[in-house]
Enzyme design. Structure first.
Site, short mmCIF file in Angstrom:
data_model
loop_
_atom_site.label_atom_id
_atom_site.label_comp_id
_atom_site.label_asym_id
_atom_site.label_seq_id
_atom_site.Cartn_x
_atom_site.Cartn_y
_atom_site.Cartn_z
N GLN A 152 38.44 40.11 38.31
CA GLN A 152 39.86 40.21 38.67
C GLN A 152 40.13 39.25 39.82
OE1 GLN A 152 38.14 43.11 37.75
NE2 GLN A 152 39.26 42.77 35.83
N LEU A 153 40.95 38.26 39.57
CA LEU A 153 41.24 37.20 40.54
C LEU A 153 41.74 37.78 41.87
CD1 LEU A 153 41.32 34.07 40.66
CD2 LEU A 153 43.77 34.26 40.22
N ASP A 154 41.09 37.39 42.96
CA ASP A 154 41.48 37.78 44.32
C ASP A 154 41.40 39.29 44.56
OD1 ASP A 154 41.97 35.13 44.86
OD2 ASP A 154 44.11 35.25 44.45
N GLU A 155 40.69 40.00 43.69
CA GLU A 155 40.60 41.45 43.86
C GLU A 155 39.18 41.93 44.12
OE1 GLU A 155 42.76 43.75 41.02
OE2 GLU A 155 44.58 42.55 41.29
N GLY B 132 46.83 35.01 44.60
CA GLY B 132 47.27 33.95 43.69
C GLY B 132 47.51 32.63 44.39
#
EC number: 3.5.1.10
Lengths: 283, 283, 283, 283
Positions: A225-228, A200
């Site tokens: 999925q953000l940053d995943e 994040g």
């Protein structure tokens, strides 16, 4: 002479290596690199192979034969690439310029064998940097209300320039799902933390607050999925209590540059293969 | 089931991988690991392969077949090992005990799957440590005048205990050529510097004097040229001007322990192969 | 000659360094080390100072004078330690023995200048290891129902042996709040991940699942918030897709050992100071 | 407000810290950073101090007072710098451009707070790069016979542009003694090996030949002894047998860039101090 790179993953079975290497050998090809790995937990076989043929072997007939003789019977997910083909790489930036300068400097210095037909930004800010390096710069502003139009414009530019993959060089906007689906495992991001720690926004602030003794950077393929997304490369550097948030940001820049450049190089060299949200990195 | 490890190096030629993998496949073996490398400069092919057979395949008949069908025609230097066989490791020490404690602790903790039938020392000093861990300790003093007798006694003890390889855990005596010839690429030393920097005696003193910002440790196979044998593993740690020679020695101890232990583990797992005074390390 | 270590933190004000150094100088003391840091964000001044007096300066009268002349006027949180005093360290273990072997080996090898009057375990499993090193071993079993009794027994043993601080060497039980309050910033834990990533149970499994390219270990003081105490030391090692969970566990052991040992050494040398849930580490 | 940086080394004596800090305090200055170190072996005291004065303190009167009250009585080697003064940095290059791109990119991105009034090269090759970044480029060819003239021209250019220090960004010529004497501890070189290993020409070739498992880069001040000047910064990266000399060169580039940039930053921030051919690096 013609050179090819072969990437495979499939259900594990006895004899695959023997079959694939014989396939090459029987066509008078020479294997110059082979690396394989068996994911025992999931019973998946993974392989990367480089081979050379003395004659001008046709990639399409090679693909056809491979598909019939091996890929179909062994239920392979596979790719065959010409080793000589030059990829076309796009760059997305916002205002931070350190990764951009690093990538363009490397490109000029011959470290990144790609074409860079475009730089896209949501700000005008880095136009002059792009021009310094003679690369077309497109300003696509992003506001609360124009997101669908911006996405459409991005797709249009990427297609028009036949972009193979693109890099988010500290681009500060979320990539919409439509764009991700159009370029699966072909969008490379650099996140300024040692993921999964500090996903994040503002990871250096969080790292400072937590009092960690080491900070990191992570390059990964972008997923919904953000940053995943699947991690390609990570690296770290030591810090101490004497470092302010500003110091962390400054020290982190070198990490971001190096980690992103390494991830791009692995992608260009066809040394990455993704499944189950993990990146196999052949070395 | 029976498992084997195969190590090869030979002149590079098209088709070797295909031939070897077919050899295994035709005997109903399954390849669980393959890694190869071509030394382009010297045109040498190198390979490590692990395979499993469901039945109790006889290692001697496998060796015989391999020799006839592949090793002779391809002029291979080769080894086939049973993956289950436990090696017998000797340890040579003098007075420093940190590497010894580390190795014996690791052995007890199950990290080093070997037998340790003997510890040899030129001092009585570490007998009680050996006894704490129930390992036979042999004191073989070394003086200016007894070197041939000491070497004879060493060979006698090593043979009596059927030692496969031995480790110099900060042993402070030169190994005589006779012993080296009897155990080629089977004597592992830890040198307390980042070789080739600071070869010879008192490397921490030299590092301090030169004002380096990083110190290292190097584990290598012992050859007749002091500190010039093929390197197996190296690692480093940062230092600063605030560190005295005593601090370097203390910081270096952790390096020595870890680097030596890693080198031993690679040797035990048959992951090293030596030619041209270099160690290929398969990972 | 007598040597002292002084640790201070207080609201930042001009002139503190000058006042403190003059205090030492006026008593004919010599400063052999000084390191300070200003936490600008919180306006806090932090200092560590080592000094020597040629005569046998009395620590109590030094403390009294320091308190009156400096600590009270400047609202200091402060400690003065005799540099010669040997700390008494306890060790808590469960079944994993690698950190225990490492600590006891280091202790024998002279790397950790402490007394170790007790090892406490919730299992009988490591009694023989403790006895090998002649250290009293106390088995305090922990069940669902005996937690208050176990805590009482722990406190009793720690007090009876005048323990200054204790180490959780892969001790697999939660430390109750009462024990933490009795030993604030004096309980050192080793967590087998790069915190804050993978806090809680089974971090190697989580790291494997996430596909990280680097794993770590973290040593921290224990607070009431599990895995959230002030970090003393961290380190990392590279991994790849070829490593199974078992490999991660094995590679992680070396990290755990080294990181824990470094954190203990920093604590023994009075080089740590905690405030705002962060550890200042003087080097 | 005015800020100063003070660097000292002198024979060690009791009370120096107290005297210096009182000197600042008595002038109503505030110390914002102090770091000191005693070289016990040579009985030398070393200190770096940053201080602020609320008024516009005159640096010359400060120097005068410091000299009389402290520097003379304590036989100090000392420097007082204004923290705001911007240094003027020269760059020498030949044909390799990766360090040059890196430095100019960092400069543009605000990481190196210096002026860069000139780039000097023995080739025309990198003129366009210099021009891209609007920096004057001077071609000073070097042949077997024109060395004295070239040195004269170098000195002329450096003086004309009031260069404070200069950087050899992979400049492939030996710096003559006259130039070194004119800029003592003010010429920063990057050597592409982990010195003292592989001093001299073609270090990557030597590293490859020796079979090391780690390569490095070293930034140091230039002295009359080639590659033997005081080391400022070093770093390393892992390699394996799979890397060709070309790979080492490529991997080494990132090391060279980062190590050189860090050394320059330390120099700019007045965090280095040289004596006895060693660089004290304050952090």
């Amino acid at each position: 002479m013609s050179s090819f790179i072969l990437l495979i993953h499939c259900p594990d079975k006895a004899g695959i290596i023997s079959k694939v290497t014989s396939f090459i050998f029987n066509r008078k090809g020479n294997i110059v690199y082979i690396d394989q790995y068996v994911d025992v937990e999931n019973s998946i076989f993974v392989m990367r192979l480089e081979c050379e043929f003395l004659d001008a072997t046709n990639i399409d007939s090679l693909k056809q034969a491979f598909s019939e003789e091996l890929a179909v019977p062994y239920q392979m997910f596979w790719r065959i690439y010409s080793a000589e083909a030059k990829l076309r790489m796009g760059i997305f930036v916002s205002k931070y310029d350190h990764c951009l300068y690093d990538l363009l400097g490397r490109h000029k210095a011959g470290e990144l064998p790609v074409d860079i037909p475009l730089i896209i930004s949501n700000h005008e800010y880095l136009r002059s940097t792009a021009e310094k390096f003679d690369i077309p710069f497109y300003h696509v502003p992003i506001t609360k209300n124009n997101k669908p139009e911006a996405e459409k414009r991005h797709l249009e530019l990427l297609r028009q320039e036949k972009i193979d993959f693109f890099v988010l060089a500290r681009y500060m906007q979320i990539i919409p799902d439509g764009l991700i689906e159009a370029y699966p495992n072909r969008i490379i991001n650099i996140h300024h933390s040692f993921l999964p720690a500090f996903a994040g926004a503002k990871p250096y602030h969080s790292a400072y607050k937590r009092g960690v003794k080491i900070i990191g950077a992570t390059s990964h393929y972008v997923t919904a999925q953000l940053d995943e997304g699947p991690i390609i490369e990570q690296d770290i550097t030591r810090i101490s209590h004497t470092h302010s948030i500003k110091d962390l940001i400054l020290k982190g820049r070198d990490l971001e540059k190096v980690v992103l450049a390494r991830a791009i190089k692995l992608h260009i060299d066809r040394k990455t293969l993704v499944y189950n949200n993990k990146t196999i990195v052949f070395i």
